[in-house]
Scaffold this motif. Structure first.
Motif, PDB file in Angstrom:
ATOM      1  N   MET A  79      -2.187  -5.180  -3.606  1.00  0.00           N
ATOM      2  CA  MET A  79      -2.153  -5.201  -1.922  1.00  0.00           C
ATOM      3  C   MET A  79      -3.276  -4.533  -1.655  1.00  0.00           C
ATOM      4  O   MET A  79      -3.413  -3.534  -1.146  1.00  0.00           O
ATOM      5  CB  MET A  79      -0.862  -4.367  -1.761  1.00  0.00           C
ATOM      6  N   ASP A  80      -4.275  -5.527  -1.833  1.00  0.00           N
ATOM      7  CA  ASP A  80      -5.733  -5.015  -1.545  1.00  0.00           C
ATOM      8  C   ASP A  80      -6.352  -5.471  -0.210  1.00  0.00           C
ATOM      9  O   ASP A  80      -5.484  -6.305   0.512  1.00  0.00           O
ATOM     10  CB  ASP A  80      -6.677  -4.897  -2.606  1.00  0.00           C
ATOM     11  N   GLY A  81      -7.683  -5.385   0.097  1.00  0.00           N
ATOM     12  CA  GLY A  81      -8.077  -5.758   1.543  1.00  0.00           C
ATOM     13  C   GLY A  81      -8.155  -7.360   1.404  1.00  0.00           C
ATOM     14  O   GLY A  81      -8.274  -7.886   2.620  1.00  0.00           O
ATOM     15  N   TYR A  82      -8.029  -7.998   0.188  1.00  0.00           N
ATOM     16  CA  TYR A  82      -8.236  -9.504   0.265  1.00  0.00           C
ATOM     17  C   TYR A  82      -6.702 -10.032   0.372  1.00  0.00           C
ATOM     18  O   TYR A  82      -6.517 -10.956   1.300  1.00  0.00           O
ATOM     19  CB  TYR A  82      -8.763  -9.767  -0.943  1.00  0.00           C
ATOM     20  N   TYR A 102      -1.132  -2.295  -7.685  1.00  0.00           N
ATOM     21  CA  TYR A 102      -1.800  -1.081  -6.383  1.00  0.00           C
ATOM     22  C   TYR A 102      -2.218  -1.540  -5.201  1.00  0.00           C
ATOM     23  O   TYR A 102      -1.937  -2.775  -4.683  1.00  0.00           O
ATOM     24  CB  TYR A 102      -3.320  -0.658  -7.214  1.00  0.00           C
ATOM     25  N   ILE A 103      -2.174  -0.323  -4.420  1.00  0.00           N
ATOM     26  CA  ILE A 103      -2.311  -0.587  -2.852  1.00  0.00           C
ATOM     27  C   ILE A 103      -3.585   0.119  -2.347  1.00  0.00           C
ATOM     28  O   ILE A 103      -3.494   1.146  -2.817  1.00  0.00           O
ATOM     29  CB  ILE A 103      -0.773  -0.090  -2.196  1.00  0.00           C
ATOM     30  N   SER A 104      -4.161  -0.555  -1.461  1.00  0.00           N
ATOM     31  CA  SER A 104      -5.366   0.082  -0.842  1.00  0.00           C
ATOM     32  C   SER A 104      -4.850   0.466   0.667  1.00  0.00           C
ATOM     33  O   SER A 104      -3.982   0.040   0.918  1.00  0.00           O
ATOM     34  CB  SER A 104      -6.434  -0.700  -1.153  1.00  0.00           C
ATOM     35  N   SER A 105      -5.934   1.005   1.363  1.00  0.00           N
ATOM     36  CA  SER A 105      -5.390   1.449   2.626  1.00  0.00           C
ATOM     37  C   SER A 105      -5.386  -0.023   3.588  1.00  0.00           C
ATOM     38  O   SER A 105      -4.657   0.248   4.623  1.00  0.00           O
ATOM     39  CB  SER A 105      -6.644   2.239   3.180  1.00  0.00           C
TER      40      SER A 105
END
Lengths: 166, 418
Positions: free
Chosen positions: B24-27, B56-59
């Motif tokens: 779950m990243d920016g892309y 993983y998860i980013s903002s």
């Protein structure tokens, strides 16, 4: 570690200031962690921290030209990963960003500053320098002590379902 | 290396569970955003996100979660993260979001929720009727000479500055401005509901504009003609089509509202998720004279799409419906609605970006205010039925919505100030 001291054990990546480059960043970190036997949990945290930092440059750095505006030099030293990220964007020291307000309901809390908050928590010994029109961010990522060994075949995020069977 | 994100939907009990594997990243987070958006469009307001296989998860991923959490909470539903992977759990805890996402939002007020006084299915559409403000009345007034539209011959004498406080709903031709000269080149369709007004300037490149009441400020529109009603609604009609059976035609919702109100003339405001609306808007201000409805001149005057538009929007519709025979004072305003020749009406619609609608009993004003303040007004049109044999596109269609209705009482003279 300096920019011109890239030894054989260092991995170097040049990125354009373009959101589509996040895929290459992710693949590069995965490859680095595989080669250097960096455990999966540490690798995931590196991915998050570097995405936050690189995305910040892409969104707000105003890099011109965009080509090769961001570089990452990274290597493993014992139980640490050491890296420097530098870019040609406008002056920005992520360490100046105030910590976000994490109190109150998720329904009405502002979300600004969350990315840098994650970076500061996930990385260690972060140091910022502005030099010759570039932002330099040096940091250390300690390998998570509870999972010091790499996964077999070095697939940190693989969701394997019995793929050893053939 | 596992690339990207995979989303699997598991339907269990009354709420589906989305299993998200990968990053779950920016892309990739926008894929989850789209999947959640689709659930909302299906009318699903409770959903679980299983993040056990999320690497993983980013903002950026957190923003998607929080945005969805807020959207579901706003419609009285719930988004719940279940079984997060340790990596995801760590980040959510760091962001101070852990516990809130793992448990459904607790409603602050446990006020009694009104139950429908009647529920029924008609074909593939379900209707619920609620009492809204029993005994309330709508006092309405027609101002202006609607028959002047055909000759595009409105002039200064027709103009009237209409004040639009929150207890008024209105529609007609008008423009934002304080005097006739400032507005004369821009008169187009407008509607006003609950202290919010939207207008479509009659210019080729004009984009819709709006005003929202705030404090002592009350929107005002310079009108050429209008129907303006003050008061409140007696009933709320909720409707929802069965997704597998396709959307419901506008005329069916109007007919259901007529039946619920039990009156030959009904004032109506509708907020609905659109499956495509059909209508026209003026391209030129109807003040210089001309045969507006003649062919081919009509093309210079009216913008009409032969196919439905705004198919993934939420619309606010204001109008009046009547069964023939209709009162003489209304006759020039009314047009056929759907294929039933006895059902007539006049409706203007304002389209906004998609926002899910809360289920059950709902108050009109907060929904309208929220749409105006956050929805992104896309346009205002006059709704039409296109019943040309063979080529007609039919009428506007909706997947679900709410109609606030009330019998129209007296029609005061145009000069009477509301």
């Amino acid at each position: 570690m300096r920019e011109n001291e890239t030894g054989p054990e260092e991995s170097v990546l040049a990125l354009d200031s373009d959101i589509a480059e996040l895929e290459r960043l992710t693949a590069f970190i995965d490859q680095f962690c595989k080669l250097e036997a960096v455990p999966a949990e540490t690798c995931g945290q590196l991915q998050v921290a570097l995405e936050e930092l690189v995305l910040n440059v892409i969104k707000y750095g105003e890099c011109e030209p965009k080509k090769d505006a961001i570089r990452l030099v990274i290597r493993r030293e014992g139980d640490e990963v050491r890296a420097v990220l530098f870019d040609t964007g406008v002056f920005f020291n992520p360490l100046d960003v105030p910590p976000p307000d994490l109190t109150g309901s998720v329904l009405d809390r502002p979300l600004g500053g969350l990315g840098i908050h994650l970076v500061r928590d996930l990385l260690q010994s972060i140091r910022y320098e502005r030099c010759e029109g570039r932002n330099y961010l040096y940091f250390v990522k300690r390998l998570n002590p509870d999972s010091g060994k790499a996964e077999p075949e070095g697939e940190p995020h693989a969701n394997r379902n019995g793929d050893n069977q053939s | 290396m596992q690339t990207g994100m995979e989303i699997t939907r598991v339907d269990r009990d009354d709420s589906p569970e989305l299993h998200v594997s990968g990053r779950m990243d920016g892309y990739w987070s926008r894929h989850l955003e789209e999947a959640i958006d689709e659930l909302m469009r299906e009318g699903i307001h409770r959903v679980k996100l299983n993040l056990s296989k999320t690497a993983y998860i980013s903002s950026a991923g957190i923003r998607v979660l929080v945005h969805a959490f807020r959207e579901f909470s706003a419609v009285g539903g719930a988004l719940m993260v279940v079984d997060p992977s340790p990596a995801v759990r760590r980040i959510l805890d760091l962001a101070g979001l852990g516990e809130m996402l793992f448990t459904p939002a607790v409603r602050k007020e446990a006020a009694a929720v009104p139950e429908p006084v009647k529920s029924y299915a008609e074909g593939e559409c379900r209707f619920e009727i609620y009492e809204y403000r029993p005994g309330a009345q709508l006092a309405c007034r027609i101002a202006g000479r609607t028959e002047r539209l055909a000759s595009a011959s409105f002039n200064r004498e027709d103009s009237m500055l209409l004040s639009l406080p929150s207890d008024v709903f209105a529609f007609g031709l008008g423009a934002f401005g304080e005097d006739y000269e400032a507005c004369s080149g821009r008169f187009g369709e407008f509607l006003a509901v609950a202290g919010c007004a939207a207008g479509q300037p009659a210019e080729e490149t004009g984009s819709a504009d709006y005003m929202v009441s705030s404090g002592s400020f009350i929107p005002r529109v310079m009108t050429l003609y209008s129907l303006c009603c003050r008061g409140d609604f007696t009933e709320l009609v909720r409707f929802e089509s069965n997704p597998s059976a396709g959307p419901i035609q506008f005329s069916r919702t109007v007919a259901a509202c007529m039946a619920a109100a039990g009156s030959p003339v009904v004032g109506m405001v509708m907020v609905a998720e659109s499956a495509g609306i059909l209508g026209a808007s003026l391209k030129r201000s109807p003040v210089d004279g001309g045969a507006l409805f003649d062919y081919p001149e009509i093309r210079q005057w009216l913008s009409f799409s032969p196919v439905r538009s705004h198919s993934r929007s939420v619309v606010i519709i204001a109008g009046v419906a009547a069964r023939s025979p209709v009162p003489a004072s209304l006759a020039s305003l009314l047009r056929p609605v759907g294929s039933d020749p006895s059902l007539l009406g006049h409706f203007h619609a304002a389209a906004f970006g998609y926002h899910p609608l809360r289920k059950g009993f709902v108050e009109l004003e907060p929904i309208v205010k929220r749409l105006f303040e956050t929805g992104g007004l896309q346009g205002v049109i006059h709704l039409l039925t296109d019943d040309r044999p063979g080529v007609g596109a039919g009428e506007s269609e909706f997947t679900r919505g709410a109609c606030w209705i009330g019998p129209l009482g007296r029609f005061p003279a145009a000069e009477e100030v509301l």
